[in-house]
Every structure is written in structure tokens, then in C-alpha cells.
Enzyme design. Structure first.
Site, PDB file in Angstrom:
ATOM      1  N   ASN A  27       0.878  -1.170   0.000  1.00 11.39           N
ATOM      2  CA  ASN A  27       0.000   0.000   0.000  1.00 11.39           C
ATOM      3  C   ASN A  27       0.911   1.214   0.000  1.00 11.39           C
ATOM      4  OD1 ASN A  27      -1.768   2.075   0.532  1.00 11.39           O
ATOM      5  ND2 ASN A  27      -2.240   1.435   2.641  1.00 11.39           N
ATOM      6  N   LYS A  40       0.195   4.259  -0.320  1.00  9.66           N
ATOM      7  CA  LYS A  40      -0.416   5.481   0.222  1.00  9.66           C
ATOM      8  C   LYS A  40      -0.139   6.651  -0.739  1.00  9.66           C
ATOM      9  CE  LYS A  40      -0.050   3.392   4.713  1.00  9.66           C
ATOM     10  NZ  LYS A  40       0.022   3.533   6.146  1.00  9.66           N
ATOM     11  N   HIS A  96      -9.569   1.665   4.621  1.00  8.02           N
ATOM     12  CA  HIS A  96      -8.302   1.778   5.353  1.00  8.02           C
ATOM     13  C   HIS A  96      -8.493   2.734   6.539  1.00  8.02           C
ATOM     14  CE1 HIS A  96      -4.183   2.801   6.339  1.00  8.02           C
ATOM     15  NE2 HIS A  96      -3.839   1.675   5.740  1.00  8.02           N
ATOM     16  N   GLU A 146      -6.768   5.046   7.677  1.00  6.54           N
ATOM     17  CA  GLU A 146      -6.469   6.460   7.392  1.00  6.54           C
ATOM     18  C   GLU A 146      -7.660   7.133   6.707  1.00  6.54           C
ATOM     19  OE1 GLU A 146      -2.758   5.774   5.385  1.00  6.54           O
ATOM     20  OE2 GLU A 146      -1.859   5.219   7.296  1.00  6.54           O
ATOM     21  N   GLU A 178      -5.742  -4.710  10.477  1.00 12.35           N
ATOM     22  CA  GLU A 178      -4.682  -3.734  10.723  1.00 12.35           C
ATOM     23  C   GLU A 178      -4.946  -2.979  12.015  1.00 12.35           C
ATOM     24  OE1 GLU A 178      -2.548  -2.573   6.849  1.00 12.35           O
ATOM     25  OE2 GLU A 178      -4.276  -1.264   7.027  1.00 12.35           O
ATOM     26  N   GLY A 195       2.376   2.273  10.678  1.00 16.09           N
ATOM     27  CA  GLY A 195       3.368   3.335  10.511  1.00 16.09           C
ATOM     28  C   GLY A 195       4.080   3.717  11.797  1.00 16.09           C
ATOM     29  N   SER A 211       3.192  -2.180  10.281  1.00 13.72           N
ATOM     30  CA  SER A 211       4.642  -2.298  10.466  1.00 13.72           C
ATOM     31  C   SER A 211       5.209  -3.672  10.094  1.00 13.72           C
ATOM     32  CB  SER A 211       5.042  -1.904  11.898  1.00 13.72           C
ATOM     33  OG  SER A 211       4.672  -0.550  12.143  1.00 13.72           O
TER      34      SER A 211
END
Ligand code: PGA
Length: 250
Positions: free
Chosen positions: A9, A11, A94, A96, A166, A172, A212
Site C-alpha cells: 500500500n 499510500k 483503510h 487512514e 490492521e 506506521g 509495520s
């Protein structure tokens, strides 16, 4: 036996020329893998990436889509548009997007249905916050997300969906869930799917871990009973590092 699926991904990273160079570097070093390799790239890279993965085993996905096919939604891109240029996968929900762009379990549900209607394969993300994990409500949160995301989705449709577990606190941050914790939560997701669809159907669903993942922890995670590969952010931006994650068992 379920297959392993390793998806990058990117991003909001990588210009088209960087995407092209990345694929040129990645393709020869992942060509012998028996796992499925996907790159989920920004909209502006999709077309270049699709051209450049021809004659490779790399598949291309988008990172979001709108649930309507077309209309007055300035700035949005529909599943039908993605499908029309040959995109195969799309990340939906996701964290985010849930956090910064007001995505909810309801919009996730609409997007999944709309993706399936044009034969795009959704990679549906679920995950708990650190606060939720620490207060012991992870299973409740995750199963609620699954229940709402999959409302009205049939068992035949379920086969086309990948789920990415996730934990938000692991994305991250360099903090990975322990392989046992990740596996336990994924087993809880499978248990929920078994209640909704039956054990056989639940056993067939690909459920990735994300948060991660890197070359140094991919093997231990992906060898767990219920973890079927990973959704990889930061470590998918360097071809060599990403190839080591794909080739975790070589
Ligand atoms: P990360 O991101 O690997 O950089 O933690 C994973 C993701 O957001 O999908």
C-alpha cells in the site's frame, strides 16, 4: 490450503516514473514466488503501473473508490472507472480513510457492494485503536466492523474479498502486533465469518495482517496458522525490502 497474498500500500507516495522504476526492479526478484503479489498505488500511477506489470506476476490495486458509478462527486473516482483501465483490486476502509476522510462502516459496505458489482476485488481493512485494545474490547470492535461491512454480502461474494486486519496503533509506528495477538484476532474474525456464512466459507477467506510489516518480521507473522500474508505500507516503498517480504519463505 489458503494462498498467501502480499499487498503493498503505497499510500500518497511515488510519482509515475518512480512507480515504473520500482516495478522494473521488483518484477525479476519476485517472479518465482508462489504467493500473490499486489501493488496498491495512487490513482495517478495506476495506468503506468498497469502497463508495466504486463507479463509479470504483479497485480495492481487502487487505494479507494466511490460507491456510485458516476455523477456529481467532484474529485472522486468510481469502481467502474478503475475497472475500465484494468485495475483488479481496491483497498476499502483503510483506517487512514476512516480517520481523515470520514469513512464509516456504512460507506465501507456500500463500496464493497459497488466494487463487487464491477468485479473489482476488495481488500477490506478493519482494526482497533490502542485505547480499544488496552480496554479489552478488540474482539467486539472488530466483529462489529465485520458485521456492518459485510451486511448484505453473499457467501459467493465473500470468496472474492480479502480482509486486512490492521491494528491502528501498529500502522506506521514501527510497533507490530505480536504474531500471537495478530493470529488470535484474525481467528476471531474467522469465527465471526463462520457465524455469518458457515465454517467452510470462513476457512476459505484470505485474511492479511497489516501494521509495520517488514522483512525482519514477515516470516514469523506469515507462518502463523490464520495469517494469510500482509498489507504492507512503509516497507512496500523500496523494491528490495518489499521483495524480501514477498519471498519470506525462500
Ligand atoms: P505500515 O502501513 O506497514 O507502514 O505500518 C500498513 C498500512 O497502513 O496498510
Amino acid at each position: 490450503m489458503r494462498r498467501k497474498v502480499i499487498a503493498g500500500n503505497w499510500k500518497m507516495n511515488m510519482l509515475p516514473n518512480e512507480a515504473i522504476n520500482f516495478i522494473d526492479e521488483l518484477a525479476p526478484i519476485v517472479k518465482d514466488t508462489k504467493h500473490e503479489v499486489i501493488l496498491c498505488v495512487p490513482y495517478t500511477d495506476l495506468f503506468y503501473a498497469l502497463l508495466n506489470v504486463q507479463e509479470t506476476n504483479i497485480k495492481i490495486g487502487a487505494q479507494n473508490m466511490h460507491w456510485e458509478e458516476n455523477g456529481a462527486y467532484t474529485g472522486e473516482v468510481s469502481g467502474k472507472m478503475l475497472k475500465s483501465i484494468g485495475v483488479e483490486y481496491v483497498i476499502i476502509g483503510h483506517s487512514e480513510r476512516r480517520q481523515y476522510f470520514a469513512e464509516t462502516d456504512e460507506t465501507v459496505n456500500k463500496k464493497i457492494k459497488s466494487a463487487l458489482a464491477v468485479e473489482l476485488k476488495p481488500i477490506v481493512c478493519v482494526g482497533e485503536t490502542l485505547e480499544q485494545r488496552e480496554s479489552g474490547v478488540t474482539e467486539q470492535i472488530i466483529t462489529e466492523q465485520i458485521e456492518k461491512a459485510f451486511e448484505g454480502i453473499s457467501a459467493t461474494e465473500l470468496e472474492k474479498i480479502i480482509i486486512a486486519y490492521e491494528p491502528i496503533w501498529a500502522i506506521g509506528t514501527g510497533k507490530t502486533a505480536t504474531k500471537e495477538d495478530a493470529n488470535t484476532t484474525i481467528m476471531q474474525i474467522r469465527k465471526k465469518l463462520a457465524e455469518m456464512y458457515g465454517q467452510n466459507e470462513a476457512n476459505g477467506v484470505i485474511i492479511q495482517y497489516g501494521g509495520s510489516v517488514k522483512s525482519s518480521n514477515a516470516k514469523e507473522l506469515f507462518e502463523m496458522s490464520d495469517i494469510d500474508g500482509g498489507l504492507v505500507g512503509g516497507a512496500s516503498l523500496k523494491a528490495e525490502e518489499f521483495s524480501k517480504i514477498v519471498n519470506f519463505d525462500i
